[in-house]
Design an enzyme around this catalytic site. Structure first.
Site, short mmCIF file in Angstrom:
data_model
loop_
_atom_site.label_atom_id
_atom_site.label_comp_id
_atom_site.label_asym_id
_atom_site.label_seq_id
_atom_site.Cartn_x
_atom_site.Cartn_y
_atom_site.Cartn_z
N ASN A 1 0.86 -1.19 0.00
CA ASN A 1 0.00 0.00 0.00
C ASN A 1 0.89 1.24 0.00
OD1 ASN A 1 -1.83 2.03 0.48
ND2 ASN A 1 -2.36 1.37 2.56
N LYS B 1 0.07 4.29 -0.38
CA LYS B 1 -0.58 5.51 0.15
C LYS B 1 -0.30 6.67 -0.81
CE LYS B 1 -0.14 3.37 4.58
NZ LYS B 1 -0.07 3.45 6.02
N HIS C 1 -9.61 0.77 4.91
CA HIS C 1 -8.31 1.09 5.51
C HIS C 1 -8.51 2.13 6.61
CE1 HIS C 1 -4.25 2.51 6.15
NE2 HIS C 1 -3.86 1.35 5.65
N GLU D 1 -6.92 4.64 7.52
CA GLU D 1 -6.75 6.05 7.15
C GLU D 1 -7.99 6.57 6.44
OE1 GLU D 1 -2.92 5.60 5.24
OE2 GLU D 1 -2.09 5.09 7.20
N GLU E 1 -5.17 -4.79 10.86
CA GLU E 1 -4.13 -3.77 11.05
C GLU E 1 -4.42 -2.95 12.30
OE1 GLU E 1 -2.16 -2.62 7.08
OE2 GLU E 1 -4.03 -1.53 7.18
N GLY F 1 2.56 2.58 10.43
CA GLY F 1 3.46 3.69 10.15
C GLY F 1 4.21 4.20 11.37
N SER G 1 3.64 -1.84 10.28
CA SER G 1 5.10 -1.89 10.42
C SER G 1 5.69 -3.26 10.09
CB SER G 1 5.52 -1.42 11.83
OG SER G 1 5.06 -0.10 12.06
#
Ligand code: PGA
Length: 252
Positions: free
Chosen positions: A10, A12, A95, A97, A167, A173, A213
Protein backbone atom coordinates in the site's frame (compact mmCIF):
# COMPACT_ATOMS: atom_id res chain seq x y z
CA UNK A 1 -5.75 -26.28 5.23
CA UNK A 2 -3.41 -24.31 2.98
CA UNK A 3 -4.61 -20.83 2.25
CA UNK A 4 -3.27 -18.54 -0.46
CA UNK A 5 -0.55 -16.25 0.86
CA UNK A 6 -1.08 -12.58 0.03
CA UNK A 7 1.35 -9.65 0.19
CA UNK A 8 -0.05 -6.20 -0.51
CA UNK A 9 2.02 -3.06 -1.00
CA UNK A 10 0.00 0.00 0.00
CA UNK A 11 1.92 3.00 -1.28
CA UNK A 12 -0.58 5.51 0.15
CA UNK A 13 0.16 9.02 -1.23
CA UNK A 14 3.74 8.22 -2.24
CA UNK A 15 5.58 7.83 -5.58
CA UNK A 16 4.99 10.03 -8.62
CA UNK A 17 5.49 8.79 -12.17
CA UNK A 18 9.27 8.57 -12.29
CA UNK A 19 9.51 6.87 -8.89
CA UNK A 20 6.79 4.42 -9.95
CA UNK A 21 8.57 3.63 -13.19
CA UNK A 22 11.90 3.14 -11.38
CA UNK A 23 10.24 0.83 -8.87
CA UNK A 24 8.55 -1.25 -11.56
CA UNK A 25 11.64 -1.60 -13.73
CA UNK A 26 13.53 -3.00 -10.76
CA UNK A 27 10.65 -5.05 -9.35
CA UNK A 28 9.84 -6.96 -12.54
CA UNK A 29 13.47 -7.95 -12.89
CA UNK A 30 13.63 -9.37 -9.39
CA UNK A 31 12.89 -12.99 -8.69
CA UNK A 32 9.67 -13.09 -6.72
CA UNK A 33 7.98 -16.25 -5.56
CA UNK A 34 4.91 -17.18 -7.58
CA UNK A 35 3.62 -19.18 -4.64
CA UNK A 36 1.52 -16.24 -3.42
CA UNK A 37 -0.49 -13.21 -4.52
CA UNK A 38 1.56 -10.03 -4.74
CA UNK A 39 -0.55 -6.90 -5.13
CA UNK A 40 0.61 -3.30 -5.50
CA UNK A 41 -1.70 -0.45 -4.51
CA UNK A 42 -0.20 2.77 -5.97
CA UNK A 43 -1.95 6.14 -6.07
CA UNK A 44 -4.41 6.47 -9.00
CA UNK A 45 -1.83 8.33 -11.08
CA UNK A 46 0.50 5.30 -11.12
CA UNK A 47 -2.06 2.76 -12.26
CA UNK A 48 -1.44 3.13 -15.99
CA UNK A 49 2.25 2.35 -15.38
CA UNK A 50 1.22 -0.78 -13.48
CA UNK A 51 -0.81 -1.76 -16.53
CA UNK A 52 2.17 -1.17 -18.80
CA UNK A 53 4.78 -3.02 -16.73
CA UNK A 54 2.88 -5.76 -14.92
CA UNK A 55 0.94 -7.26 -17.81
CA UNK A 56 1.73 -10.99 -17.87
CA UNK A 57 4.08 -10.60 -14.88
CA UNK A 58 1.92 -12.54 -12.41
CA UNK A 59 1.94 -9.50 -10.14
CA UNK A 60 -1.44 -7.89 -9.49
CA UNK A 61 -2.34 -4.32 -8.74
CA UNK A 62 -5.29 -2.40 -7.47
CA UNK A 63 -6.65 0.86 -6.15
CA UNK A 64 -6.48 2.26 -2.63
CA UNK A 65 -9.89 3.86 -3.03
CA UNK A 66 -12.88 4.38 -5.35
CA UNK A 67 -16.29 5.99 -5.22
CA UNK A 68 -19.43 4.10 -4.26
CA UNK A 69 -21.50 5.25 -7.25
CA UNK A 70 -21.21 4.10 -10.86
CA UNK A 71 -20.79 7.53 -12.49
CA UNK A 72 -22.02 11.10 -12.43
CA UNK A 73 -21.49 14.44 -10.74
CA UNK A 74 -18.94 13.45 -8.08
CA UNK A 75 -16.11 15.89 -8.52
CA UNK A 76 -12.75 14.37 -7.71
CA UNK A 77 -13.91 10.75 -7.57
CA UNK A 78 -12.93 7.62 -9.53
CA UNK A 79 -15.28 4.74 -10.37
CA UNK A 80 -14.75 1.00 -10.40
CA UNK A 81 -15.41 0.89 -14.15
CA UNK A 82 -12.50 3.31 -14.67
CA UNK A 83 -10.26 1.12 -12.51
CA UNK A 84 -11.25 -1.94 -14.47
CA UNK A 85 -10.19 -0.21 -17.70
CA UNK A 86 -6.78 0.26 -16.10
CA UNK A 87 -6.56 -3.47 -15.47
CA UNK A 88 -6.98 -3.30 -11.68
CA UNK A 89 -8.22 -6.51 -10.11
CA UNK A 90 -7.95 -5.63 -6.39
CA UNK A 91 -9.16 -2.78 -4.18
CA UNK A 92 -8.62 -1.87 -0.56
CA UNK A 93 -11.70 -1.18 1.54
CA UNK A 94 -11.93 0.00 5.13
CA UNK A 95 -8.31 1.09 5.51
CA UNK A 96 -7.99 2.88 8.85
CA UNK A 97 -6.75 6.05 7.15
CA UNK A 98 -9.94 6.14 5.07
CA UNK A 99 -12.03 5.46 8.16
CA UNK A 100 -10.25 7.87 10.50
CA UNK A 101 -9.14 10.75 8.25
CA UNK A 102 -11.88 10.64 5.61
CA UNK A 103 -14.62 9.53 8.00
CA UNK A 104 -15.70 6.46 6.04
CA UNK A 105 -18.43 4.74 8.05
CA UNK A 106 -18.97 1.02 8.52
CA UNK A 107 -21.97 1.34 6.19
CA UNK A 108 -19.86 2.92 3.46
CA UNK A 109 -17.16 0.26 3.84
CA UNK A 110 -19.85 -2.42 3.45
CA UNK A 111 -21.34 -0.69 0.41
CA UNK A 112 -17.95 -0.30 -1.27
CA UNK A 113 -16.96 -3.90 -0.53
CA UNK A 114 -20.25 -5.13 -2.00
CA UNK A 115 -19.82 -2.95 -5.09
CA UNK A 116 -16.24 -4.11 -5.63
CA UNK A 117 -17.38 -7.74 -5.54
CA UNK A 118 -20.22 -7.01 -7.95
CA UNK A 119 -17.68 -5.54 -10.37
CA UNK A 120 -15.45 -8.62 -10.12
CA UNK A 121 -12.68 -7.11 -7.98
CA UNK A 122 -11.01 -8.81 -5.04
CA UNK A 123 -11.49 -6.52 -2.05
CA UNK A 124 -8.95 -6.55 0.76
CA UNK A 125 -11.06 -5.50 3.72
CA UNK A 126 -9.08 -3.77 6.46
CA UNK A 127 -10.03 -3.70 10.13
CA UNK A 128 -8.24 -2.79 13.32
CA UNK A 129 -8.49 -1.22 16.76
CA UNK A 130 -7.06 2.06 18.06
CA UNK A 131 -4.62 2.18 20.97
CA UNK A 132 -7.36 3.51 23.27
CA UNK A 133 -9.66 0.65 22.33
CA UNK A 134 -6.88 -1.86 22.98
CA UNK A 135 -6.07 -0.31 26.36
CA UNK A 136 -9.76 -0.37 27.27
CA UNK A 137 -9.91 -4.12 26.46
CA UNK A 138 -12.21 -3.47 23.50
CA UNK A 139 -10.16 -5.07 20.71
CA UNK A 140 -12.39 -8.11 20.34
CA UNK A 141 -15.56 -6.02 20.31
CA UNK A 142 -14.17 -3.62 17.71
CA UNK A 143 -12.92 -6.33 15.34
CA UNK A 144 -16.08 -8.33 15.69
CA UNK A 145 -18.16 -5.25 14.94
CA UNK A 146 -16.10 -4.13 11.93
CA UNK A 147 -16.08 -7.59 10.34
CA UNK A 148 -19.84 -8.07 10.82
CA UNK A 149 -20.60 -4.59 9.51
CA UNK A 150 -18.44 -5.04 6.39
CA UNK A 151 -20.10 -8.38 5.60
CA UNK A 152 -23.67 -7.21 6.02
CA UNK A 153 -25.91 -9.28 3.73
CA UNK A 154 -23.08 -11.25 2.15
CA UNK A 155 -23.46 -14.87 1.09
CA UNK A 156 -20.90 -17.64 1.59
CA UNK A 157 -19.94 -17.36 -2.07
CA UNK A 158 -19.28 -13.64 -1.64
CA UNK A 159 -17.24 -13.96 1.50
CA UNK A 160 -14.99 -16.61 -0.04
CA UNK A 161 -13.88 -13.99 -2.58
CA UNK A 162 -12.62 -11.60 0.10
CA UNK A 163 -9.23 -11.17 1.70
CA UNK A 164 -8.88 -9.44 5.08
CA UNK A 165 -6.14 -7.39 6.66
CA UNK A 166 -5.98 -7.01 10.43
CA UNK A 167 -4.13 -3.77 11.05
CA UNK A 168 -3.97 -2.47 14.61
CA UNK A 169 -4.03 1.30 14.08
CA UNK A 170 -1.34 1.93 16.70
CA UNK A 171 1.09 -0.18 14.66
CA UNK A 172 0.57 1.54 11.29
CA UNK A 173 3.46 3.69 10.15
CA UNK A 174 4.74 3.97 13.70
CA UNK A 175 7.52 1.40 13.68
CA UNK A 176 5.81 -0.05 16.78
CA UNK A 177 4.76 -3.35 15.34
CA UNK A 178 2.45 -5.75 17.10
CA UNK A 179 4.12 -8.76 18.68
CA UNK A 180 3.70 -12.00 16.77
CA UNK A 181 1.21 -13.21 19.36
CA UNK A 182 -0.80 -9.96 19.34
CA UNK A 183 -0.98 -10.15 15.53
CA UNK A 184 -1.99 -13.82 15.66
CA UNK A 185 -4.63 -13.03 18.28
CA UNK A 186 -6.13 -10.22 16.16
CA UNK A 187 -6.16 -12.32 12.99
CA UNK A 188 -7.69 -15.24 14.91
CA UNK A 189 -10.44 -12.94 16.23
CA UNK A 190 -11.28 -12.06 12.63
CA UNK A 191 -11.32 -15.74 11.67
CA UNK A 192 -13.49 -16.61 14.67
CA UNK A 193 -16.00 -13.94 13.67
CA UNK A 194 -16.06 -15.36 10.13
CA UNK A 195 -16.56 -18.84 11.59
CA UNK A 196 -19.47 -17.64 13.72
CA UNK A 197 -21.10 -16.09 10.68
CA UNK A 198 -20.34 -18.66 7.97
CA UNK A 199 -18.98 -21.77 9.71
CA UNK A 200 -15.42 -22.91 10.41
CA UNK A 201 -14.84 -24.54 7.05
CA UNK A 202 -15.56 -21.28 5.17
CA UNK A 203 -13.50 -19.27 7.69
CA UNK A 204 -10.56 -21.62 7.23
CA UNK A 205 -10.42 -20.88 3.49
CA UNK A 206 -10.16 -17.09 3.75
CA UNK A 207 -6.74 -15.42 3.68
CA UNK A 208 -6.17 -12.90 6.47
CA UNK A 209 -3.08 -10.67 6.47
CA UNK A 210 -1.45 -8.76 9.28
CA UNK A 211 -0.50 -5.11 8.65
CA UNK A 212 1.34 -2.52 10.71
CA UNK A 213 5.10 -1.89 10.42
CA UNK A 214 5.72 -5.16 8.57
CA UNK A 215 9.34 -5.26 7.38
CA UNK A 216 11.56 -7.73 5.47
CA UNK A 217 13.10 -8.84 8.78
CA UNK A 218 9.87 -9.45 10.73
CA UNK A 219 7.54 -10.98 8.11
CA UNK A 220 8.83 -14.52 8.71
CA UNK A 221 7.87 -14.31 12.38
CA UNK A 222 4.35 -13.20 11.53
CA UNK A 223 4.01 -15.89 8.86
CA UNK A 224 5.00 -18.54 11.41
CA UNK A 225 1.73 -17.86 13.25
CA UNK A 226 -1.10 -20.30 12.56
CA UNK A 227 -3.70 -17.85 11.23
CA UNK A 228 -1.58 -15.20 9.49
CA UNK A 229 -1.58 -15.62 5.71
CA UNK A 230 0.33 -12.56 4.54
CA UNK A 231 1.06 -8.90 5.05
CA UNK A 232 -0.36 -5.54 4.08
CA UNK A 233 2.72 -3.37 3.89
CA UNK A 234 3.05 0.40 3.73
CA UNK A 235 6.54 1.88 4.23
CA UNK A 236 8.43 -1.31 3.36
CA UNK A 237 6.67 -1.64 0.00
CA UNK A 238 8.05 1.61 -1.39
CA UNK A 239 11.44 0.23 -2.41
CA UNK A 240 11.53 -2.64 -4.90
CA UNK A 241 14.33 -4.54 -3.15
CA UNK A 242 12.71 -4.22 0.30
CA UNK A 243 9.35 -5.41 -0.94
CA UNK A 244 10.69 -8.30 -3.01
CA UNK A 245 12.82 -9.44 -0.05
CA UNK A 246 9.80 -9.15 2.21
CA UNK A 247 7.65 -11.28 -0.11
CA UNK A 248 10.37 -13.90 -0.56
CA UNK A 249 10.98 -14.07 3.20
CA UNK A 250 7.25 -14.33 3.75
CA UNK A 251 6.77 -17.39 1.55
CA UNK A 252 9.80 -19.30 2.86
P1 PGA B 1 3.00 0.46 7.44
O1 PGA B 1 1.52 0.65 6.81
O2 PGA B 1 3.53 -0.84 6.92
O3 PGA B 1 3.78 1.65 6.94
O4 PGA B 1 2.84 0.45 8.92
C1 PGA B 1 0.63 -0.43 6.73
C2 PGA B 1 -0.70 -0.01 6.13
O5 PGA B 1 -1.21 1.08 6.42
O6 PGA B 1 -1.31 -0.76 5.36
Amino acid sequence: MTRRKVFGGNWKMNHGLSETENFLQEFINTKISSDCDVVLFPPFTGLHLMQKYLKASGISYGAQNFHCEEKGAYTGEVSLAMLKELGCTWVLTGHSERREIFKESDELVAKKTRMALDHGFTPMVCIGETLDERKAGKTKEKLNHQVRAALFGMSETDVLKLTFAYEPIWAIGTGVNASQSDAQEGVKLVRDTLANLYGQSIANQISICYGGSVKPNNIEGYMSQADIDGGLVGGASLKADDFSTLVNNGVK
